[in-house]
Motif scaffolding. Structure first.
Motif, short mmCIF file in Angstrom:
data_model
loop_
_atom_site.label_atom_id
_atom_site.label_comp_id
_atom_site.label_asym_id
_atom_site.label_seq_id
_atom_site.Cartn_x
_atom_site.Cartn_y
_atom_site.Cartn_z
N SER A 103 0.82 -1.21 0.00
CA SER A 103 0.00 0.00 0.00
C SER A 103 0.86 1.26 0.00
N ILE A 104 0.39 2.26 -0.67
CA ILE A 104 1.07 3.55 -0.73
C ILE A 104 1.13 4.21 0.66
N THR A 105 0.32 3.70 1.60
CA THR A 105 0.29 4.27 2.95
C THR A 105 1.60 4.07 3.72
N GLY A 106 2.40 3.06 3.30
CA GLY A 106 3.60 2.73 4.04
C GLY A 106 3.40 1.58 5.00
N PHE A 107 2.17 1.06 5.07
CA PHE A 107 1.90 -0.14 5.86
C PHE A 107 1.00 -1.05 5.04
N ALA A 108 1.12 -2.36 5.28
CA ALA A 108 0.31 -3.35 4.56
C ALA A 108 -1.12 -3.31 5.07
N GLN A 109 -2.08 -3.45 4.15
CA GLN A 109 -3.49 -3.38 4.51
C GLN A 109 -4.24 -4.63 4.05
N ILE A 110 -5.22 -5.02 4.86
CA ILE A 110 -6.15 -6.10 4.50
C ILE A 110 -7.54 -5.59 4.86
N PHE A 111 -8.47 -5.66 3.93
CA PHE A 111 -9.84 -5.21 4.19
C PHE A 111 -10.77 -6.41 4.20
N VAL A 112 -11.68 -6.45 5.18
CA VAL A 112 -12.68 -7.51 5.30
C VAL A 112 -14.03 -6.87 5.61
N LEU A 113 -15.08 -7.67 5.43
CA LEU A 113 -16.43 -7.26 5.81
C LEU A 113 -16.88 -8.12 6.97
N ASP A 114 -17.57 -7.52 7.95
CA ASP A 114 -18.19 -8.32 9.00
C ASP A 114 -19.53 -8.83 8.48
N PRO A 115 -20.26 -9.64 9.24
CA PRO A 115 -21.53 -10.19 8.73
C PRO A 115 -22.57 -9.13 8.33
N ASP A 116 -22.48 -7.91 8.89
CA ASP A 116 -23.40 -6.83 8.52
C ASP A 116 -22.82 -5.90 7.47
N ARG A 117 -21.71 -6.30 6.86
CA ARG A 117 -21.06 -5.59 5.78
C ARG A 117 -20.38 -4.30 6.23
N ASN A 118 -20.03 -4.22 7.52
CA ASN A 118 -19.17 -3.14 8.00
C ASN A 118 -17.76 -3.45 7.53
N ILE A 119 -17.06 -2.44 7.04
CA ILE A 119 -15.71 -2.63 6.52
C ILE A 119 -14.70 -2.46 7.65
N ILE A 120 -13.76 -3.42 7.70
CA ILE A 120 -12.71 -3.39 8.70
C ILE A 120 -11.37 -3.49 7.98
#
Length: 127
Positions: A103-120
């Motif tokens: 990631s361009i942020t300078g840290f590695a990112q992983i995105f997931v959805l919880d059962p109600d589709r909230n992004i984490i």
């Protein structure tokens, strides 16, 4: 002027508390903490050892998300110790995710959805 001390908690709406608790405890590994006796259901979780918290609030409504993982949508982030171990854990549990190891942020990112589709976002230092 407001003097900031730090972020205390983030809250997300969930529709099925048992299902949400299973995800946040068994997939993300958060530890439930004591919660005041509000007149609505929910759960509070400690996030790490820093005093930060995540609050689940049961609400009959729904989130506005109906598509896949959108990394530019509203979300909260949890720092994890290992990018590789987190990717392996999510894969082992069949959790859909979007990985951004460089990631361009300078840290590695992983995105997931919880059962109600909230992004984490789960992120880790790049070593």
């Amino acid at each position: 002027m407001i003097t900031h001390i730090g972020l205390h908690h983030a809250s997300v709406i969930v529709t099925d508390l048992a299902r949400a608790k299973q995800f946040y405890e068994q997939v993300l590994g958060l530890k439930e903490m004591e919660r005041p006796a509000f007149d609505f259901p929910g759960a509070w979780y400690a996030v790490g050892e820093t005093g930060h918290q995540l609050h689940l609030i049961v609400h009959d409504g729904q989130t506005k998300r109906n598509g896949g993982i959108d990394t530019r949508d509203g979300h909260f982030a949890i720092r994890v110790a290992s990018y590789e171990e987190t990717i392996a854990w999510l894969a082992k549990h069949g959790i859909e995710h979007k990985a951004k190891p460089d990631s361009i942020t300078g840290f590695a990112q992983i995105f997931v959805l919880d059962p109600d589709r909230n992004i984490i976002e789960l992120n880790a230092s790049i070593r």
